[in-house]
Design an enzyme around this catalytic site. Structure first.
Site: not given
Ligand code: NAD
Ligand code: GLY
Length: 366
Positions: A126, A148, A190, A232, A242, A246, A250, A253, A257, A270
């Site tokens: 939890r 998020k 972003e 942010k 949100e 907030r 998006n 997005h 998406h 992404h």
């Molecule tokens: P990812 O986590 O898949 O990383 C991208 C690639 O880089 C992967 O293959 C990873 O293993 C590799 N990698 C990571 N660090 C590395 C490094 N230092 N050197 C070499 N390789 C490395 O993708 P991402 O672009 O970081 O994140 C995308 C995700 O984030 C999506 O799922 C998206 O929905 C999410 N997201 C969430 C929010 C939020 O507010 N929570 C906001 C934007 C995106």
């Molecule tokens: N990336 C969208 C949010 O954090 O709200």
């Protein structure tokens, strides 16, 4: 790479759930830093098969030097692994290792690891504390900040999750040295988003410095990360869950998406989908008379200069509409879009079908 300036710390101001974001070069060599944010004795570091050989040992050593008992979980890499099965793998290890409710989870990796580990922390016993150590540009400028967390469902991106804030975000810009160019570009999407929706001078700065950013100039990247986190953090401070504002984060997005789930997770990154989605949202904004054609073209040119796609895949009109109907912003069956009105300001609204179809037609590879 040249050494950038000394580390800076920003605050995400959320009352008793406030936390620091520390941004700096080679922070993982500061053996005390991660441990200082861990209250209990036990830590579980969640990472993946790409990041583990690069950075896991340094994080584990620094936690052990701080007297912590460390468990590690190494997941397969990829957006397509941001799912229920991976979440269960985390719980399997935590339970098998008898991790108690004082255990801190550490997310070491990009946004996939950060979102998934955050959700594991929100739900294990939890709720246990967690720390974000983002290692991609995208996670340093966006996903590690704001709480998020979640996983994908085959029918929709990020559909299962929780709002759950970390104890701290530690963004070591040195980890970007190993990041592939395609992933760097994904993070720039972003960064551009933050300028377009809220801060025109920052957009101008990105436009003027896109070459340095693509070339991984450390000072340019450090500024882009800092300004993105400031923007942010300020939005999250005003609207953590949100209820309204907030949603502007998006921008791009709704289209993005749909591309991600329509093609199958992991086909387009992404950030690539968001980059193209922003071009589509700018096109829609222009069709509705909110921005002029020159502004739309400027956004498209910047997205392209960042190394991102500007033409969407042809999913077919019906499929586009189906996919966009599964979006958390929608209410009462209406698809909502974040639009620029004007540049540097955003609105969230449903749009006339003819304008939407015209954008799909204009922005899609036929
Ligand atoms: P990812 O986590 O898949 O990383 C991208 C690639 O880089 C992967 O293959 C990873 O293993 C590799 N990698 C990571 N660090 C590395 C490094 N230092 N050197 C070499 N390789 C490395 O993708 P991402 O672009 O970081 O994140 C995308 C995700 O984030 C999506 O799922 C998206 O929905 C999410 N997201 C969430 C929010 C939020 O507010 N929570 C906001 C934007 C995106
Ligand atoms: N990336 C969208 C949010 O954090 O709200």
């Amino acid at each position: 790479m040249m050494q950038p300036a000394s580390p800076i710390t920003l605050e995400v101001d959320l009352g008793d759930r406030s936390y620091p974001i520390t941004i700096g070069h080679d922070l993982l060599s500061d053996t005390g830093l991660v441990g200082r944010h861990v209250a209990g004795k036990r830590v579980a570091v969640v990472t993946n098969t790409i990041v583990a050989p690069l950075y896991l040992e340094r994080v584990v050593k620094s936690l052990e030097a701080a007297g912590k008992l460390v468990t590690t979980v190494i997941l397969p890499d990829g957006e397509e692994e941001k799912n229920w099965a991976s979440l269960m793998k985390v719980f399997d290890v935590l339970l098998a290792e008898r991790c108690d409710r004082k255990t801190t989870l550490v997310a070491l990796g990009g946004g996939v690891i950060g979102d998934l580990t955050g959700f594991a922390a929100a739900s294990y016993m939890r709720g246990v504390p967690f720390i974000q150590i983002p290692t991609t540009l995208l996670s340093q400028v966006d996903s590690s900040v704001g709480g998020k967390t979640g996983i994908n469902h085959p029918l929709g991106k990020n559909m299962i999750g929780a709002f759950y804030q970390p104890q701290a975000v530690i963004a070591d810009t040195g980890t970007l040295n190993t990041l592939p160019a395609r992933e760097l570009s994904a993070g720039l999407a972003e960064v551009i988003k933050h300028g377009a929706i809220i801060d025109p001078p920052f957009f101008d700065w990105i436009d003027a410095n896109i070459g340095r950013l693509v070339e991984k100039d450390p000072a340019a990247l450090a500024y882009a990360i800092q300004r993105s986190c400031e923007i942010k953090a300020d939005v999250v401070r005003q609207d953590e869950r949100e209820g309204g504002l907030r949603a502007i984060l998006n921008f791009g997005h709704t289209f993005g998406h749909a591309i991600e789930s329509g093609l199958g997770y992991g086909q387009w990154l992404h950030g690539e989908a968001v980059g193209c989605g922003m071009v589509m949202a700018a096109d829609l904004s222009q069709r509705l008379g909110f921005i002029d054609g020159a502004t739309r073209d400027r956004i498209a040119a910047l997205v392209k200069a960042a190394g991102l796609p500007v033409t969407a895949p042809d999913l077919g009109k019906e499929r586009w509409l189906d996919l966009m109907e599964v979006d958390k912003k929608n209410e009462g069956g209406q698809i909502k879009f974040i639009l620029l009105k004007p540049m540097g300001t955003s609105v969230i609204m449903p749009v006339p079908q003819d304008a939407l179809l015209a954008t799909l037609q204009a922005c899609t590879r036929q």
